[in-house]
Motif scaffolding. Structure first.
Motif, PDB file in Angstrom:
ATOM      1  N   PHE A 189      51.859  72.652   2.073  1.00  0.00           N
ATOM      2  CA  PHE A 189      50.802  71.648   1.968  1.00  0.00           C
ATOM      3  C   PHE A 189      51.025  70.524   2.972  1.00  0.00           C
ATOM      4  O   PHE A 189      50.099  70.041   3.618  1.00  0.00           O
ATOM      5  CB  PHE A 189      50.731  71.101   0.540  1.00  0.00           C
ATOM      6  CG  PHE A 189      49.693  70.027   0.364  1.00  0.00           C
ATOM      7  CD1 PHE A 189      50.054  68.676   0.340  1.00  0.00           C
ATOM      8  CD2 PHE A 189      48.346  70.361   0.261  1.00  0.00           C
ATOM      9  CE1 PHE A 189      49.090  67.704   0.189  1.00  0.00           C
ATOM     10  CE2 PHE A 189      47.385  69.382   0.116  1.00  0.00           C
ATOM     11  CZ  PHE A 189      47.755  68.046   0.088  1.00  0.00           C
ATOM     12  N   LYS A 190      52.298  70.123   3.093  1.00  0.00           N
ATOM     13  CA  LYS A 190      52.616  69.074   4.055  1.00  0.00           C
ATOM     14  C   LYS A 190      52.316  69.536   5.484  1.00  0.00           C
ATOM     15  O   LYS A 190      51.780  68.783   6.302  1.00  0.00           O
ATOM     16  CB  LYS A 190      54.098  68.686   3.935  1.00  0.00           C
ATOM     17  CG  LYS A 190      54.458  68.048   2.604  1.00  0.00           C
ATOM     18  CD  LYS A 190      55.947  67.761   2.537  1.00  0.00           C
ATOM     19  CE  LYS A 190      56.334  67.155   1.174  1.00  0.00           C
ATOM     20  NZ  LYS A 190      57.790  66.903   1.101  1.00  0.00           N
ATOM     21  N   LYS A 191      52.644  70.808   5.744  1.00  0.00           N
ATOM     22  CA  LYS A 191      52.469  71.315   7.108  1.00  0.00           C
ATOM     23  C   LYS A 191      50.995  71.422   7.477  1.00  0.00           C
ATOM     24  O   LYS A 191      50.580  70.985   8.557  1.00  0.00           O
ATOM     25  CB  LYS A 191      53.145  72.683   7.249  1.00  0.00           C
ATOM     26  CG  LYS A 191      53.113  73.239   8.656  1.00  0.00           C
ATOM     27  CD  LYS A 191      53.887  74.540   8.753  1.00  0.00           C
ATOM     28  CE  LYS A 191      53.851  75.085  10.167  1.00  0.00           C
ATOM     29  NZ  LYS A 191      54.589  76.361  10.287  1.00  0.00           N
ATOM     30  N   ILE A 192      50.149  71.971   6.599  1.00  0.00           N
ATOM     31  CA  ILE A 192      48.726  72.111   6.914  1.00  0.00           C
ATOM     32  C   ILE A 192      48.044  70.757   7.002  1.00  0.00           C
ATOM     33  O   ILE A 192      47.060  70.578   7.713  1.00  0.00           O
ATOM     34  CB  ILE A 192      48.007  73.019   5.877  1.00  0.00           C
ATOM     35  CG1 ILE A 192      46.603  73.407   6.354  1.00  0.00           C
ATOM     36  CG2 ILE A 192      47.951  72.360   4.518  1.00  0.00           C
ATOM     37  CD1 ILE A 192      46.569  74.218   7.611  1.00  0.00           C
ATOM     38  N   GLY A 240      39.346  69.824   2.317  1.00  0.00           N
ATOM     39  CA  GLY A 240      40.226  70.600   1.451  1.00  0.00           C
ATOM     40  C   GLY A 240      40.766  71.795   2.206  1.00  0.00           C
ATOM     41  O   GLY A 240      40.616  71.909   3.438  1.00  0.00           O
ATOM     42  N   TYR A 241      41.398  72.718   1.425  1.00  0.00           N
ATOM     43  CA  TYR A 241      42.036  73.871   2.054  1.00  0.00           C
ATOM     44  C   TYR A 241      41.804  75.117   1.195  1.00  0.00           C
ATOM     45  O   TYR A 241      41.757  75.043  -0.029  1.00  0.00           O
ATOM     46  CB  TYR A 241      43.549  73.629   2.202  1.00  0.00           C
ATOM     47  CG  TYR A 241      43.878  72.299   2.835  1.00  0.00           C
ATOM     48  CD1 TYR A 241      44.148  71.194   2.033  1.00  0.00           C
ATOM     49  CD2 TYR A 241      43.875  72.156   4.207  1.00  0.00           C
ATOM     50  CE1 TYR A 241      44.436  69.967   2.606  1.00  0.00           C
ATOM     51  CE2 TYR A 241      44.163  70.924   4.796  1.00  0.00           C
ATOM     52  CZ  TYR A 241      44.437  69.824   3.977  1.00  0.00           C
ATOM     53  OH  TYR A 241      44.706  68.619   4.549  1.00  0.00           O
ATOM     54  N   ASN A 248      44.707  93.876  -0.767  1.00  0.00           N
ATOM     55  CA  ASN A 248      45.194  92.933   0.248  1.00  0.00           C
ATOM     56  C   ASN A 248      45.569  91.562  -0.318  1.00  0.00           C
ATOM     57  O   ASN A 248      46.488  90.914   0.185  1.00  0.00           O
ATOM     58  CB  ASN A 248      44.126  92.741   1.333  1.00  0.00           C
ATOM     59  CG  ASN A 248      43.900  93.994   2.161  1.00  0.00           C
ATOM     60  OD1 ASN A 248      44.854  94.695   2.482  1.00  0.00           O
ATOM     61  ND2 ASN A 248      42.657  94.293   2.486  1.00  0.00           N
ATOM     62  N   TYR A 249      44.848  91.083  -1.333  1.00  0.00           N
ATOM     63  CA  TYR A 249      45.030  89.703  -1.807  1.00  0.00           C
ATOM     64  C   TYR A 249      45.503  89.678  -3.253  1.00  0.00           C
ATOM     65  O   TYR A 249      44.929  90.335  -4.121  1.00  0.00           O
ATOM     66  CB  TYR A 249      43.706  88.938  -1.697  1.00  0.00           C
ATOM     67  CG  TYR A 249      43.253  88.745  -0.265  1.00  0.00           C
ATOM     68  CD1 TYR A 249      42.323  89.604   0.303  1.00  0.00           C
ATOM     69  CD2 TYR A 249      43.759  87.721   0.516  1.00  0.00           C
ATOM     70  CE1 TYR A 249      41.902  89.444   1.608  1.00  0.00           C
ATOM     71  CE2 TYR A 249      43.344  87.542   1.827  1.00  0.00           C
ATOM     72  CZ  TYR A 249      42.418  88.414   2.372  1.00  0.00           C
ATOM     73  OH  TYR A 249      42.013  88.239   3.661  1.00  0.00           O
ATOM     74  N   GLU A 250      46.590  88.903  -3.479  1.00  0.00           N
ATOM     75  CA  GLU A 250      47.090  88.684  -4.829  1.00  0.00           C
ATOM     76  C   GLU A 250      46.243  87.644  -5.551  1.00  0.00           C
ATOM     77  O   GLU A 250      45.990  87.750  -6.745  1.00  0.00           O
ATOM     78  CB  GLU A 250      48.550  88.214  -4.775  1.00  0.00           C
ATOM     79  CG  GLU A 250      49.517  89.278  -4.287  1.00  0.00           C
ATOM     80  CD  GLU A 250      49.661  90.402  -5.304  1.00  0.00           C
ATOM     81  OE1 GLU A 250      49.653  90.131  -6.511  1.00  0.00           O
ATOM     82  OE2 GLU A 250      49.772  91.562  -4.875  1.00  0.00           O
ATOM     83  N   SER A 251      45.822  86.604  -4.827  1.00  0.00           N
ATOM     84  CA  SER A 251      45.005  85.547  -5.431  1.00  0.00           C
ATOM     85  C   SER A 251      44.445  84.659  -4.337  1.00  0.00           C
ATOM     86  O   SER A 251      44.861  84.741  -3.169  1.00  0.00           O
ATOM     87  CB  SER A 251      45.840  84.714  -6.410  1.00  0.00           C
ATOM     88  OG  SER A 251      46.847  83.993  -5.704  1.00  0.00           O
ATOM     89  N   PHE A 252      43.490  83.786  -4.717  1.00  0.00           N
ATOM     90  CA  PHE A 252      42.962  82.757  -3.840  1.00  0.00           C
ATOM     91  C   PHE A 252      43.077  81.403  -4.551  1.00  0.00           C
ATOM     92  O   PHE A 252      43.151  81.337  -5.786  1.00  0.00           O
ATOM     93  CB  PHE A 252      41.488  83.015  -3.495  1.00  0.00           C
ATOM     94  CG  PHE A 252      41.267  84.133  -2.550  1.00  0.00           C
ATOM     95  CD1 PHE A 252      40.894  85.389  -3.001  1.00  0.00           C
ATOM     96  CD2 PHE A 252      41.452  83.955  -1.185  1.00  0.00           C
ATOM     97  CE1 PHE A 252      40.680  86.427  -2.117  1.00  0.00           C
ATOM     98  CE2 PHE A 252      41.241  84.984  -0.297  1.00  0.00           C
ATOM     99  CZ  PHE A 252      40.862  86.239  -0.771  1.00  0.00           C
ATOM    100  N   GLY A 253      43.090  80.367  -3.762  1.00  0.00           N
ATOM    101  CA  GLY A 253      43.106  79.033  -4.342  1.00  0.00           C
ATOM    102  C   GLY A 253      42.391  78.041  -3.438  1.00  0.00           C
ATOM    103  O   GLY A 253      42.396  78.186  -2.213  1.00  0.00           O
ATOM    104  N   ILE A 254      41.768  77.050  -4.045  1.00  0.00           N
ATOM    105  CA  ILE A 254      41.166  75.945  -3.295  1.00  0.00           C
ATOM    106  C   ILE A 254      42.014  74.697  -3.567  1.00  0.00           C
ATOM    107  O   ILE A 254      42.271  74.347  -4.727  1.00  0.00           O
ATOM    108  CB  ILE A 254      39.711  75.722  -3.718  1.00  0.00           C
ATOM    109  CG1 ILE A 254      38.862  76.971  -3.382  1.00  0.00           C
ATOM    110  CG2 ILE A 254      39.136  74.487  -3.031  1.00  0.00           C
ATOM    111  CD1 ILE A 254      37.423  76.865  -3.815  1.00  0.00           C
ATOM    112  N   ILE A 255      42.473  74.061  -2.468  1.00  0.00           N
ATOM    113  CA  ILE A 255      43.363  72.901  -2.587  1.00  0.00           C
ATOM    114  C   ILE A 255      42.597  71.656  -2.156  1.00  0.00           C
ATOM    115  O   ILE A 255      42.007  71.616  -1.069  1.00  0.00           O
ATOM    116  CB  ILE A 255      44.620  73.079  -1.716  1.00  0.00           C
ATOM    117  CG1 ILE A 255      45.310  74.430  -2.029  1.00  0.00           C
ATOM    118  CG2 ILE A 255      45.589  71.923  -1.911  1.00  0.00           C
ATOM    119  CD1 ILE A 255      46.427  74.774  -1.081  1.00  0.00           C
TER     120      ILE A 255
END
Length: 549
Positions: free
Chosen positions: A128-131, A169-170, A99-106
């Protein structure tokens, strides 16, 4: 009573009229009321099911992301906090790689820490701008190409909050859109244009528009559309050519004709069943007159509704009475024939052993071996008493065992240096009835065709045990040379009820035939080989216990 002709001809005209009328009524109702609404409803249901399928899939991903966000549980997204959480995300990705290609913490300043170890800046990217600006807890992006492996993905971006509820964060999850492509392709059952698109951006996420051929380009379409619940900006639609609906109407007309034919066939079927209800007594009479199995002939109840059948039934029953009388006469004759055949078989084996025994006793008497002579005479007396003193076909099994033991004892006087003998029969009812002269011929066969021919001492064992209401008897003898082809040939002869006299091993065939005559084909004798041993296996039913047989 009506004639057979009048009972058949009258319903034919009525059934044909009903059939033709049904065809015309159904045709008018079906074309005017059902075809077009059914096509539209089916298409709407298809699109709605695909919409629900996509919504469910998105809901699962969103739920998983929420659980991951709650597991991160940080006060502030910084390098130190990220380091201890990125490992957790990497392990989860490995477990859910489909299901997932990767994860990231922003971080809030737009630095993205990926599970593959990369650190990139995303502060200028649209998502990033939208979230950062929207009040929603998560956003789903339109498809983008992953820079790590060139796979088309969508991003689910979810806010990470501290205990006070402030965004710190995100969490970003890169999800392959292969599943969405599969859903859209499966919706495309008629090669009609189907697409999943973003209503707000106008971006097409997945489409089958490439399947539109030139002929469809010139067609007018009816649009069927359904929104995705878990992403309100997404929608899936199908474009159905109007000519397809018109074609379905034509197909319905053809269907109606076929249905009419079916109704006529059904009419014929019903008529056939009706005629069979009339002719069934004749068929019953025909079946009962099947002389392939004469014992199953039985009387019938004459049909008193039709004159012809009533007369035929009475005549047939009279014939059956005559046949039954003849069958009983033949059965008596056949039984007498079998009894005579059995007595002839049995009489052949009575004197079989007498002469050799007398010669043995004579030789011992000449050598003045009195003790052995006394023993031999005692054993011979037992043989005569049990084997030759009665014409009964069955004796107690304990008497059959005494008969066998006496025979073996005499043979041991002659061939004491050639073989040993052992009898195992502890768990049997020795009062039960048993076919006379069964064991001795088989042991004799084991001696003369087995241990007697060996250069060293041989062994004979007789094992008797109970299995499934039968006695299983195994006469086991050792042998220096075993001819497998000969054993197979003997088994074939036993299977085919061989009964030629004066052949080697005739005792086997005699016992086998008497077992089959008395108890049926599943009983008898067969030979087996186990290494250097030949085993005669006898199957004999366990009969009732008797006090005197």
């Amino acid at each position: 009573m009506r004639s057979l002709y009048s009972k058949i001809i009258m319903p034919i005209a009525t059934l044909i009229i009903i059939s033709l009328t049904s065809i015309m009524i159904f045709s008018v109702i079906n074309i005017n009321l059902f075809i077009v609404p059914d096509i539209k409803q089916t298409t709407e249901d298809l699109i709605s099911s695909k919409s629900n399928e996509i919504s469910y899939w998105l809901g699962m991903r969103i739920s998983e992301m929420k659980q991951l966000v709650s597991a991160i549980n940080v006060e502030e997204v910084n390098a130190e906090e990220i380091e201890k959480n990125i490992k957790m995300l990497r392990n989860y990705q490995i477990r859910n790689i489909e299901n997932y290609e990767s994860f990231g913490i922003i971080s809030k300043d737009g630095v993205k820490y990926l599970t593959n170890g990369d650190i990139i800046s995303v502060d200028s990217r649209e998502y990033f701008k939208k979230i950062s600006e929207v009040d929603k807890e998560y956003i789903i992006t339109d498809p983008i190409i992953s820079k790590s492996n060139e796979v088309e993905i969508i991003l689910i971006i979810m806010k990470i909050r501290n205990v006070e509820g402030d965004v710190v964060g995100y969490l970003s999850g890169a999800v392959s859109i292969e599943y969405l492509i599969d859903i859209v392709n499966r919706a495309n059952i008629y090669d009609f244009p189907v697409e999943l698109y973003n209503k707000n951006t106008g971006c097409v996420l997945v489409s089958t528009m490439v399947n539109i051929n030139e002929k469809m380009n010139n067609s007018k379409f009816t649009k069927f559309e359904s929104n995705i619940d878990n992403e309100s900006s997404w929608s899936i639609k199908m474009m159905v050519p109007d000519r397809f609906i018109n074609r379905k109407i034509k197909e319905t007309a053809i269907f109606t004709i076929l249905l009419g034919i079916s109704i006529l066939l059904l009419t014929i079927y019903i008529l056939t069943k009706y005629v069979k209800s009339i002719t069934r007594p004749i068929e019953e009479l025909k079946a009962k007159m099947n002389f392939n199995d004469i014992k199953k002939l039985s009387k019938i109840n004459p049909d008193d509704k039709i004159v012809e059948l009533n007369s035929l039934g009475i005549t047939y029953n009279s014939m059956i009475e005559n046949i039954e009388t003849l069958i009983k006469k033949l059965e008596i004759e056949e039984r007498l024939k079998k009894e005579a055949e059995y007595k002839a078989l049995y009489s052949q084996i009575k004197p079989h052993f007498l002469y050799n025994t007398l010669e043995t006793i004579q030789a011992m008497a000449i050598s003045d071996d009195n003790d052995e002579v006394e023993t031999a005479i005692g054993n011979l007396a037992t043989l005569f008493r049990i084997g030759l003193s009665s014409d009964k076909s069955f004796i107690k099994i304990e008497d059959e065992l005494k008969h066998l033991t006496s025979y073996v004892n005499i043979q041991l006087l002659r061939y004491g240096d050639k073989f040993t003998f052992k009898l195992n029969c502890d768990n049997i009812n020795k009062k039960s009835k048993f076919m006379k002269f069964t064991l001795q011929p088989l042991v004799e066969n084991a001696i003369y065709h087995g241990v007697k021919l060996m250069d060293k001492i041989g062994h004979i064992n007789v094992d008797i045990y109970c299995l499934n209401n039968n006695y299983i008897i195994k006469i086991i003898n050792t042998s220096d040379k075993i001819d497998k082809n000969k054993i197979n040939k003997v088994n074939e002869l036993l299977k085919n009820d061989y009964k030629k006299e004066n052949e080697e091993g005739y005792g086997l065939y005699n016992v086998n035939q008497r077992l089959k005559l008395n108890f049926g084909e599943k009983y008898g004798v067969r030979l087996e080989i186990n290494k250097s041993k030949v085993i005669a296996v006898v199957t004999h039913p366990i009969l009732e216990e008797v006090q005197d047989v």
